[in-house]
Write a protein that holds these residues in place. Structure first.
Motif, PDB file in Angstrom:
ATOM      1  N   LEU A 146      11.583  42.791  50.079  1.00 35.78           N
ATOM      2  CA  LEU A 146      11.179  41.722  50.990  1.00 35.78           C
ATOM      3  C   LEU A 146      11.380  40.341  50.375  1.00 35.78           C
ATOM      4  CD1 LEU A 146       7.982  43.277  52.575  1.00 35.78           C
ATOM      5  CD2 LEU A 146      10.244  43.059  53.580  1.00 35.78           C
ATOM      6  N   ASN A 147      11.190  40.219  49.083  1.00 31.57           N
ATOM      7  CA  ASN A 147      11.436  38.921  48.446  1.00 31.57           C
ATOM      8  C   ASN A 147      12.923  38.588  48.412  1.00 31.57           C
ATOM      9  OD1 ASN A 147       8.835  38.003  47.899  1.00 31.57           O
ATOM     10  ND2 ASN A 147       8.701  39.164  46.002  1.00 31.57           N
ATOM     11  N   PHE A 148      13.776  39.616  48.278  1.00 33.78           N
ATOM     12  CA  PHE A 148      15.214  39.371  48.346  1.00 33.78           C
ATOM     13  C   PHE A 148      15.623  38.918  49.746  1.00 33.78           C
ATOM     14  CE2 PHE A 148      15.929  42.521  44.679  1.00 33.78           C
ATOM     15  CZ  PHE A 148      15.839  41.493  43.761  1.00 33.78           C
ATOM     16  N   LEU A 149      14.989  39.505  50.761  1.00 32.71           N
ATOM     17  CA  LEU A 149      15.321  39.132  52.136  1.00 32.71           C
ATOM     18  C   LEU A 149      14.760  37.756  52.501  1.00 32.71           C
ATOM     19  CD1 LEU A 149      14.712  42.526  53.993  1.00 32.71           C
ATOM     20  CD2 LEU A 149      16.920  41.465  53.470  1.00 32.71           C
ATOM     21  N   ALA A 150      13.554  37.491  52.062  1.00 29.82           N
ATOM     22  CA  ALA A 150      12.911  36.236  52.455  1.00 29.82           C
ATOM     23  C   ALA A 150      13.425  35.050  51.654  1.00 29.82           C
ATOM     24  CB  ALA A 150      11.395  36.359  52.301  1.00 29.82           C
TER      25      ALA A 150
ATOM     26  N   ARG B   8       5.493  52.333  61.391  1.00 28.41           N
ATOM     27  CA  ARG B   8       5.323  51.262  62.375  1.00 28.41           C
ATOM     28  C   ARG B   8       4.319  50.205  61.897  1.00 28.41           C
ATOM     29  NH1 ARG B   8       6.929  48.540  67.115  1.00 28.41           N
ATOM     30  NH2 ARG B   8       5.051  47.776  68.150  1.00 28.41           N
ATOM     31  N   ILE B   9       3.160  50.628  61.476  1.00 28.68           N
ATOM     32  CA  ILE B   9       2.123  49.655  61.104  1.00 28.68           C
ATOM     33  C   ILE B   9       2.462  48.964  59.781  1.00 28.68           C
ATOM     34  CG2 ILE B   9       0.326  50.857  62.405  1.00 28.68           C
ATOM     35  CD1 ILE B   9      -0.586  52.210  59.890  1.00 28.68           C
ATOM     36  N   CYS B  10       3.084  49.682  58.836  1.00 29.84           N
ATOM     37  CA  CYS B  10       3.399  49.079  57.541  1.00 29.84           C
ATOM     38  C   CYS B  10       4.498  48.026  57.690  1.00 29.84           C
ATOM     39  CB  CYS B  10       3.818  50.161  56.554  1.00 29.84           C
ATOM     40  SG  CYS B  10       4.134  49.545  54.885  1.00 29.84           S
ATOM     41  N   SER B  11       5.575  48.361  58.406  1.00 30.22           N
ATOM     42  CA  SER B  11       6.665  47.393  58.574  1.00 30.22           C
ATOM     43  C   SER B  11       6.209  46.168  59.342  1.00 30.22           C
ATOM     44  CB  SER B  11       7.844  48.065  59.273  1.00 30.22           C
ATOM     45  OG  SER B  11       7.454  48.564  60.544  1.00 30.22           O
ATOM     46  N   ARG B  12       5.356  46.372  60.349  1.00 30.61           N
ATOM     47  CA  ARG B  12       4.878  45.237  61.134  1.00 30.61           C
ATOM     48  C   ARG B  12       4.017  44.296  60.269  1.00 30.61           C
ATOM     49  NH1 ARG B  12       4.122  44.587  66.697  1.00 30.61           N
ATOM     50  NH2 ARG B  12       3.670  42.375  67.054  1.00 30.61           N
ATOM     51  N   LEU B  13       3.127  44.841  59.494  1.00 33.31           N
ATOM     52  CA  LEU B  13       2.259  44.006  58.660  1.00 33.31           C
ATOM     53  C   LEU B  13       3.047  43.294  57.571  1.00 33.31           C
ATOM     54  CD1 LEU B  13      -0.894  46.283  58.238  1.00 33.31           C
ATOM     55  CD2 LEU B  13      -0.691  44.225  59.621  1.00 33.31           C
ATOM     56  N   LEU B  14       3.984  44.004  56.943  1.00 34.58           N
ATOM     57  CA  LEU B  14       4.757  43.382  55.874  1.00 34.58           C
ATOM     58  C   LEU B  14       5.643  42.249  56.400  1.00 34.58           C
ATOM     59  CD1 LEU B  14       5.806  46.460  53.705  1.00 34.58           C
ATOM     60  CD2 LEU B  14       4.152  44.693  53.134  1.00 34.58           C
TER      61      LEU B  14
ATOM     62  N   GLU C   6       5.196  40.402  59.133  1.00 36.90           N
ATOM     63  CA  GLU C   6       4.392  39.243  59.557  1.00 36.90           C
ATOM     64  C   GLU C   6       3.787  38.509  58.367  1.00 36.90           C
ATOM     65  OE1 GLU C   6       1.537  40.305  62.442  1.00 36.90           O
ATOM     66  OE2 GLU C   6       3.016  40.885  63.976  1.00 36.90           O
ATOM     67  N   ASN C   7       3.471  39.229  57.292  1.00 40.48           N
ATOM     68  CA  ASN C   7       2.915  38.573  56.110  1.00 40.48           C
ATOM     69  C   ASN C   7       3.996  37.913  55.261  1.00 40.48           C
ATOM     70  OD1 ASN C   7       0.079  39.081  56.336  1.00 40.48           O
ATOM     71  ND2 ASN C   7       0.470  41.228  55.848  1.00 40.48           N
ATOM     72  N   ALA C   8       5.213  38.470  55.271  1.00 40.22           N
ATOM     73  CA  ALA C   8       6.278  37.939  54.429  1.00 40.22           C
ATOM     74  C   ALA C   8       7.089  36.856  55.127  1.00 40.22           C
ATOM     75  CB  ALA C   8       7.197  39.072  53.977  1.00 40.22           C
ATOM     76  N   PHE C   9       7.417  37.088  56.393  1.00 39.19           N
ATOM     77  CA  PHE C   9       8.306  36.164  57.100  1.00 39.19           C
ATOM     78  C   PHE C   9       7.600  35.376  58.193  1.00 39.19           C
ATOM     79  CE2 PHE C   9      10.691  40.000  55.875  1.00 39.19           C
ATOM     80  CZ  PHE C   9      11.540  39.449  54.939  1.00 39.19           C
ATOM     81  N   GLY C  10       6.615  35.982  58.817  1.00 38.61           N
ATOM     82  CA  GLY C  10       5.967  35.338  59.945  1.00 38.61           C
ATOM     83  C   GLY C  10       6.649  35.612  61.275  1.00 38.61           C
ATOM     84  N   VAL C  11       7.808  36.231  61.260  1.00 40.50           N
ATOM     85  CA  VAL C  11       8.537  36.605  62.477  1.00 40.50           C
ATOM     86  C   VAL C  11       8.969  38.061  62.341  1.00 40.50           C
ATOM     87  CG1 VAL C  11       9.350  34.264  62.974  1.00 40.50           C
ATOM     88  CG2 VAL C  11      10.709  35.746  61.495  1.00 40.50           C
ATOM     89  N   SER C  12       9.367  38.675  63.454  1.00 39.86           N
ATOM     90  CA  SER C  12       9.773  40.091  63.464  1.00 39.86           C
ATOM     91  C   SER C  12      11.285  40.242  63.411  1.00 39.86           C
ATOM     92  CB  SER C  12       9.221  40.769  64.717  1.00 39.86           C
ATOM     93  OG  SER C  12       9.703  40.111  65.884  1.00 39.86           O
ATOM     94  N   GLU C  13      11.976  39.298  62.796  1.00 39.37           N
ATOM     95  CA  GLU C  13      13.439  39.356  62.762  1.00 39.37           C
ATOM     96  C   GLU C  13      13.929  40.471  61.854  1.00 39.37           C
ATOM     97  OE1 GLU C  13      17.188  36.393  61.613  1.00 39.37           O
ATOM     98  OE2 GLU C  13      15.096  35.702  61.497  1.00 39.37           O
TER      99      GLU C  13
ATOM    100  N   LEU D 157      12.382  43.301  61.128  1.00 39.58           N
ATOM    101  CA  LEU D 157      11.532  44.481  61.316  1.00 39.58           C
ATOM    102  C   LEU D 157      12.305  45.773  61.061  1.00 39.58           C
ATOM    103  CD1 LEU D 157       8.743  45.502  62.123  1.00 39.58           C
ATOM    104  CD2 LEU D 157       9.509  45.513  64.505  1.00 39.58           C
ATOM    105  N   GLY D 158      13.540  45.849  61.529  1.00 48.38           N
ATOM    106  CA  GLY D 158      14.344  47.060  61.321  1.00 48.38           C
ATOM    107  C   GLY D 158      14.693  47.282  59.861  1.00 48.38           C
ATOM    108  N   LEU D 159      15.031  46.193  59.161  1.00 48.45           N
ATOM    109  CA  LEU D 159      15.361  46.327  57.742  1.00 48.45           C
ATOM    110  C   LEU D 159      14.153  46.741  56.911  1.00 48.45           C
ATOM    111  CD1 LEU D 159      17.653  43.195  57.266  1.00 48.45           C
ATOM    112  CD2 LEU D 159      18.358  45.588  57.404  1.00 48.45           C
ATOM    113  N   THR D 160      12.987  46.288  57.307  1.00 53.98           N
ATOM    114  CA  THR D 160      11.772  46.637  56.568  1.00 53.98           C
ATOM    115  C   THR D 160      11.297  48.042  56.927  1.00 53.98           C
ATOM    116  OG1 THR D 160      11.167  44.304  56.658  1.00 53.98           O
ATOM    117  CG2 THR D 160       9.469  45.833  55.956  1.00 53.98           C
ATOM    118  N   ALA D 161      11.558  48.482  58.139  1.00 60.48           N
ATOM    119  CA  ALA D 161      11.075  49.792  58.573  1.00 60.48           C
ATOM    120  C   ALA D 161      11.794  50.929  57.849  1.00 60.48           C
ATOM    121  CB  ALA D 161      11.243  49.938  60.075  1.00 60.48           C
TER     122      ALA D 161
END
Length: 258
Positions: free
Chosen positions: A165-169, A221-227, A229-236, A238-242
């Motif tokens: 997530l830090n590499f993506l953000a 579902r719940i882990c990717s959504r929380l991560l 929103e906490n890392a990026f603030g948007v759901s852009e 979401l698929g890469l994190t899931a």
């Protein structure tokens, strides 16, 4: 012809020595008395009557006693001590463990379609540790000792997701490792439920894989959504994190099944 007798000297109690010699004819001729002084020891302790005894000053003793018993400062009050103990915070609060907050976070994860991410803005490790222990106990009841494996996989999974997530953000991310540990631990709750269900209802074959897939998708579902929103603030993203979340919870489901 008269005989002569020699008489040994006589020692008297007073220390005098009398020597009597008889002369011819049987009568005493001379009597010599020698007074000898009994030698004394070089040191003689004094008589018991002359031993000096310690004397005590009653006035000074009473003054010191009164000073000790009546100091200048007042003695501590028991009610003040009890009030200080009453002002102490509870033990769980000192350890930063809030059962109410843990329950609220858990209840927010029961519905994967309505997740309250604002509750997870304040991370903690008390709830995740509770889920780690619950999963380990359920596995222990199933005949598998996996406490170390669970903790090791959780640590590696959290570090892996944190790095991805830090590499993506990039510079815009605000996800720290502590929050990542908290989110991954709380999202382990569906796998804990699956472990309990499998303990009481052992399902094998295709049905077992289908049930495991349901819980894995729930946790993903719940882990990717929380991560996100906490890392990026948007759901852009979401698929890469899931995808990494799906791999992580699939490993835990396989650990429960086999």
């Amino acid at each position: 012809m008269p005989k002569e007798f020699t008489v040994p000297p006589v020692v008297f109690p007073s220390g005098a020595t009398a020597s009597t010699e008889t002369t011819r004819g049987g009568g005493p001729a001379t009597t010599n008395l020698q007074h000898r002084r009994v030698p004394t020891a070089p040191f003689q302790p004094p008589r018991p009557s002359s031993i000096p005894f310690m004397t005590f000053d009653i006035g000074s003793a009473s003054a010191s006693t009164s000073t000790f018993s009546n100091p200048s400062y007042p003695p501590p009050r028991h009610d003040a001590v009890s009030l200080s103990f009453l002002d102490e915070p509870p033990l769980l609060e000192e350890l930063e463990i809030s059962p109410t907050l843990i329950w609220r976070k858990t209840r927010s994860l029961l519905n994967p379609f309505r997740i309250n991410s604002s509750l997870h803005e304040d991370p903690d490790l008390s709830g995740p540790f509770l889920y780690y222990m619950a999963l380990g106990i359920f596995q222990l009841l199933a005949g598998k000792v996996q406490f170390g494996v669970i903790l090791g996989w959780i640590a590696l999974s959290s570090i892996f997701l944190y790095s991805v997530l830090n590499f993506l953000a990039g510079k815009n991310g605000n996800l720290d490792l502590y929050r990542c540990f908290s989110v991954v631990g709380y999202c382990l709750m569906p796998i804990v439920v699956f472990s309990a269900v499998r303990l009481f209802f052992p399902v094998t074959g295709a049905a077992g894989f289908a049930v495991a897939a349901v819980f894995v998708i729930w946790a993903t579902r719940i882990c990717s959504r929380l991560l996100v929103e906490n890392a990026f603030g948007v759901s852009e993203y979401l698929g890469l994190t899931a995808y990494p979340c799906f791999l992580i919870y699939t490993l835990f489901s396989l650990l429960v099944m086999f």
